[in-house]
Design an enzyme around this catalytic site. Structure first.
Site, PDB file in Angstrom:
ATOM      1  N   TRP A 305       0.819  -1.213   0.000  1.00  0.00           N
ATOM      2  CA  TRP A 305       0.000   0.000   0.000  1.00  0.00           C
ATOM      3  C   TRP A 305       0.851   1.260   0.000  1.00  0.00           C
ATOM      4  O   TRP A 305       0.383   2.326  -0.422  1.00  0.00           O
ATOM      5  CB  TRP A 305      -0.939   0.004   1.200  1.00  0.00           C
ATOM      6  CG  TRP A 305      -2.055  -0.972   1.047  1.00  0.00           C
ATOM      7  CD1 TRP A 305      -2.224  -2.145   1.720  1.00  0.00           C
ATOM      8  CD2 TRP A 305      -3.159  -0.882   0.139  1.00  0.00           C
ATOM      9  NE1 TRP A 305      -3.344  -2.790   1.279  1.00  0.00           N
ATOM     10  CE2 TRP A 305      -3.950  -2.038   0.315  1.00  0.00           C
ATOM     11  CE3 TRP A 305      -3.548   0.053  -0.812  1.00  0.00           C
ATOM     12  CZ2 TRP A 305      -5.107  -2.272  -0.417  1.00  0.00           C
ATOM     13  CZ3 TRP A 305      -4.698  -0.172  -1.539  1.00  0.00           C
ATOM     14  CH2 TRP A 305      -5.469  -1.319  -1.334  1.00  0.00           C
ATOM     15  N   ASN A 307       3.636   1.552  -1.782  1.00  0.00           N
ATOM     16  CA  ASN A 307       4.463   1.632  -2.981  1.00  0.00           C
ATOM     17  C   ASN A 307       3.717   1.468  -4.297  1.00  0.00           C
ATOM     18  O   ASN A 307       4.304   1.725  -5.342  1.00  0.00           O
ATOM     19  CB  ASN A 307       5.569   0.560  -2.910  1.00  0.00           C
ATOM     20  CG  ASN A 307       6.612   0.870  -1.875  1.00  0.00           C
ATOM     21  OD1 ASN A 307       7.528   1.625  -2.102  1.00  0.00           O
ATOM     22  ND2 ASN A 307       6.447   0.290  -0.695  1.00  0.00           N
ATOM     23  N   ILE A 310       2.148   5.924  -5.445  1.00  0.00           N
ATOM     24  CA  ILE A 310       3.012   6.887  -4.757  1.00  0.00           C
ATOM     25  C   ILE A 310       2.353   8.258  -4.583  1.00  0.00           C
ATOM     26  O   ILE A 310       2.514   8.886  -3.526  1.00  0.00           O
ATOM     27  CB  ILE A 310       4.356   7.021  -5.494  1.00  0.00           C
ATOM     28  CG1 ILE A 310       5.121   5.697  -5.404  1.00  0.00           C
ATOM     29  CG2 ILE A 310       5.205   8.137  -4.910  1.00  0.00           C
ATOM     30  CD1 ILE A 310       5.441   5.248  -4.003  1.00  0.00           C
ATOM     31  N   PRO A 311       1.601   8.802  -5.560  1.00  0.00           N
ATOM     32  CA  PRO A 311       0.967  10.109  -5.319  1.00  0.00           C
ATOM     33  C   PRO A 311       0.059  10.116  -4.090  1.00  0.00           C
ATOM     34  O   PRO A 311       0.122  11.046  -3.273  1.00  0.00           O
ATOM     35  CB  PRO A 311       0.169  10.348  -6.609  1.00  0.00           C
ATOM     36  CG  PRO A 311       0.932   9.614  -7.650  1.00  0.00           C
ATOM     37  CD  PRO A 311       1.428   8.380  -6.974  1.00  0.00           C
ATOM     38  N   VAL A 312      -0.773   9.089  -3.935  1.00  0.00           N
ATOM     39  CA  VAL A 312      -1.650   9.020  -2.756  1.00  0.00           C
ATOM     40  C   VAL A 312      -0.836   8.770  -1.495  1.00  0.00           C
ATOM     41  O   VAL A 312      -1.104   9.363  -0.436  1.00  0.00           O
ATOM     42  CB  VAL A 312      -2.713   7.918  -2.948  1.00  0.00           C
ATOM     43  CG1 VAL A 312      -3.462   7.653  -1.648  1.00  0.00           C
ATOM     44  CG2 VAL A 312      -3.695   8.318  -4.044  1.00  0.00           C
ATOM     45  N   HIS A 313       0.181   7.908  -1.597  1.00  0.00           N
ATOM     46  CA  HIS A 313       1.018   7.619  -0.429  1.00  0.00           C
ATOM     47  C   HIS A 313       1.716   8.883   0.066  1.00  0.00           C
ATOM     48  O   HIS A 313       1.769   9.140   1.280  1.00  0.00           O
ATOM     49  CB  HIS A 313       2.042   6.545  -0.779  1.00  0.00           C
ATOM     50  CG  HIS A 313       3.054   6.308   0.303  1.00  0.00           C
ATOM     51  ND1 HIS A 313       2.726   5.753   1.520  1.00  0.00           N
ATOM     52  CD2 HIS A 313       4.395   6.582   0.359  1.00  0.00           C
ATOM     53  CE1 HIS A 313       3.809   5.682   2.281  1.00  0.00           C
ATOM     54  NE2 HIS A 313       4.823   6.177   1.598  1.00  0.00           N
ATOM     55  N   TYR A 321      -0.560  11.263   7.969  1.00  0.00           N
ATOM     56  CA  TYR A 321       0.156  10.353   8.872  1.00  0.00           C
ATOM     57  C   TYR A 321       1.155  11.099   9.755  1.00  0.00           C
ATOM     58  O   TYR A 321       1.109  11.003  10.992  1.00  0.00           O
ATOM     59  CB  TYR A 321       0.860   9.277   8.048  1.00  0.00           C
ATOM     60  CG  TYR A 321       1.613   8.253   8.867  1.00  0.00           C
ATOM     61  CD1 TYR A 321       0.931   7.282   9.597  1.00  0.00           C
ATOM     62  CD2 TYR A 321       3.015   8.251   8.904  1.00  0.00           C
ATOM     63  CE1 TYR A 321       1.619   6.338  10.339  1.00  0.00           C
ATOM     64  CE2 TYR A 321       3.702   7.308   9.642  1.00  0.00           C
ATOM     65  CZ  TYR A 321       3.002   6.354  10.361  1.00  0.00           C
ATOM     66  OH  TYR A 321       3.676   5.420  11.095  1.00  0.00           O
ATOM     67  N   HIS A 346     -12.820   4.690  -0.825  1.00  0.00           N
ATOM     68  CA  HIS A 346     -13.123   3.552  -1.694  1.00  0.00           C
ATOM     69  C   HIS A 346     -14.639   3.323  -1.761  1.00  0.00           C
ATOM     70  O   HIS A 346     -15.201   3.109  -2.840  1.00  0.00           O
ATOM     71  CB  HIS A 346     -12.431   2.289  -1.182  1.00  0.00           C
ATOM     72  CG  HIS A 346     -11.012   2.146  -1.664  1.00  0.00           C
ATOM     73  ND1 HIS A 346      -9.969   2.870  -1.133  1.00  0.00           N
ATOM     74  CD2 HIS A 346     -10.472   1.360  -2.636  1.00  0.00           C
ATOM     75  CE1 HIS A 346      -8.840   2.534  -1.752  1.00  0.00           C
ATOM     76  NE2 HIS A 346      -9.121   1.620  -2.668  1.00  0.00           N
ATOM     77  N   TYR A 408     -27.457  -6.113  -9.577  1.00  0.00           N
ATOM     78  CA  TYR A 408     -28.370  -6.872 -10.437  1.00  0.00           C
ATOM     79  C   TYR A 408     -29.671  -7.178  -9.706  1.00  0.00           C
ATOM     80  O   TYR A 408     -30.761  -7.082 -10.281  1.00  0.00           O
ATOM     81  CB  TYR A 408     -27.689  -8.172 -10.868  1.00  0.00           C
ATOM     82  CG  TYR A 408     -28.424  -8.901 -11.971  1.00  0.00           C
ATOM     83  CD1 TYR A 408     -28.205  -8.598 -13.301  1.00  0.00           C
ATOM     84  CD2 TYR A 408     -29.353  -9.903 -11.666  1.00  0.00           C
ATOM     85  CE1 TYR A 408     -28.877  -9.254 -14.316  1.00  0.00           C
ATOM     86  CE2 TYR A 408     -30.038 -10.569 -12.667  1.00  0.00           C
ATOM     87  CZ  TYR A 408     -29.787 -10.243 -13.987  1.00  0.00           C
ATOM     88  OH  TYR A 408     -30.459 -10.894 -14.979  1.00  0.00           O
TER      89      TYR A 408
END
Length: 416
Positions: A305, A307, A310-313, A321, A346, A408
């Site tokens: 998660w 790596n 990278i932009p979100v990390h 963090y 998500h 469905y």
């Protein structure tokens, strides 16, 4: 003298050195095997597989060319780009998702205006923070409310719209935080009667507007005053990435290909994080091209998660963090909070466009916390890497099937 020279030559011929070279020559002719590993064995130390990679590319191009020709012969050209553009120009209100994305400029200009007021000191830090937070909250509420109320927005249009607004939310949050840090540095240096060159304001005037929109289109979520820039646009590189983008798009939407969910995800990863982001970066001469690291070698879930995106990390590390750690929160709680925020987004990006709330994506992301603990504690090396791959191969298709099943049932009233 002639006889003496002949004797010397005979002595040299019979010397041990000459005899050794003759023996070695015979041994070389007799021996054809050496102690060595096969090239494909890891012990061989061989790493040049460029030819195999080229073979994969050639096979991919040939297979796509065959499918492309088959579809053209069977179906013809199904979409006329000219008709699509003319339809949008004649009746723009039939494209609610596109209109929703265009409206997002209001929130961009609102953030820029707030920073301009803060830069010249016409509003206080408290007022500026309230305005920014209101703008950011509206960024999440407005598009979701529009999608839930406007019936003509399709799930695909909803995902694109919410994805755009989510990226914009993260960018504007970083824009707010970074400018706040700059003001704090300027005020601290002003008290020491020194000038700050690293945080000189460019939020005012035309330069500020151009800087803002460069950041909005740049392939990064973290704002800074001066981004690293490449010296020029490489046209060949740009064309290759464009070709990969178009080719990857064809792979995903071709009706003849029934690709497993995992392979679609891998194709999407390469299409988006390598081809698309590099294309945008090259076009904007954006210098930082680290959009991913070697996540495929992940031996722990947390390494994956940290790596694969990278932009979100970088955004989570910089704006979420580390600020929590500075406030005294322990590492485990801070990591759990990051997963909690990721789980929210998500679910936000899936449930709202589908207009149903099942929390499968939320629970799937939160399940990564105990999974990460288990893998890091009981598995390592290849076993840990295999566990990460298993979670990717099994977890994502199960979540997708859950949503497909529920969608469905809701719309068609039967599971048969």
């Amino acid at each position: 003298m002639g006889k003496s020279a002949q004797q010397q030559q005979q002595q040299l011929t019979n010397s041990p050195k000459k005899q050794r070279s003759a023996v070695e020559d015979i041994n070389d002719r007799l021996r054809c095997h050496n102690l060595q590993e096969s090239l494909l064995s890891s012990a061989s130390g061989y790493s040049n597989y460029r030819g195999i990679l080229n073979w994969c590319v050639v096979m991919l191009v040939l297979s796509n060319a065959r499918l492309f020709l088959e579809n053209i012969i069977k179906y013809g050209i199904l979409v006329d780009p000219i008709q699509v553009v003319s339809l949008f120009l004649k009746d723009p209100y039939s494209w609610p998702a596109a209109c929703l994305i265009i409206v997002s400029n209001v929130f961009i200009l609102a953030a820029l205006y707030t920073e301009r007021r803060l830069a010249v000191g016409t509003i206080s830090e408290t007022t500026g923070m309230i305005l920014h937070l209101f703008n950011l909250t509206s960024l999440l509420i407005f598009p979701s409310a529009s999608i839930l109320t406007v019936t003509s927005i399709t799930p695909v249009g909803g995902v694109l719209s919410l994805g755009t607004y989510t990226v914009l939310f993260l960018k504007l949050y970083s824009y707010m935080d970074s400018n706040k840090w700059c003001r704090e540095i300027r005020h601290a240096k002003a008290k020491r009667m020194t000038r700050s060159y690293s945080c000189k304001y460019i939020s005012i005037g035309t330069a500020g507007l151009l800087n803002m929109y460069y950041f909005i289109f740049a392939p990064t979520l973290c704002y800074q005053l001066n981004f690293p820039r490449s010296p020029r646009i490489r046209k060949r590189f740009l064309i290759r990435r464009l070709f990969e983008m178009v080719r990857g798009n064809d792979q995903k939407h071709c009706p003849k290909i029934l690709v497993p969910n995992h392979l679609i995800w891998l194709i999407f990863f390469y299409w988006f994080f390598h081809s698309s982001l590099n294309f945008v970066a090259e076009l904007l001469q954006f210098g930082d091209r680290e959009f991913y690291r070697d996540w495929w070698n992940s031996e722990t879930v947390t390494y994956f998660w940290a790596n694969w995106n990278i932009p979100v990390h970088k955004w989570c590390l910089r704006h979420f963090y580390k600020p929590m750690l500075r406030k005294g929160v322990n590492k485990f709680l801070a990591q759990t909070a990051v997963f909690l925020a990721s789980a929210f987004f998500h679910e936000y990006l899936v449930s709202v466009p589908l207009k149903m709330f099942r929390l499968w994506a939320f629970m799937g992301m939160m399940a990564q916390v105990p999974l990460a603990w288990f893998v890091s504690r009981f598995l390592n090396g290849n076993y840990g890497n295999a566990a990460v791959w298993m979670s990717l191969i099994i977890g994502q298709p199960i979540a997708v099937l859950m949503y497909v099943h529920d969608y469905y049932v809701i719309h068609y009233g039967s599971t048969t």
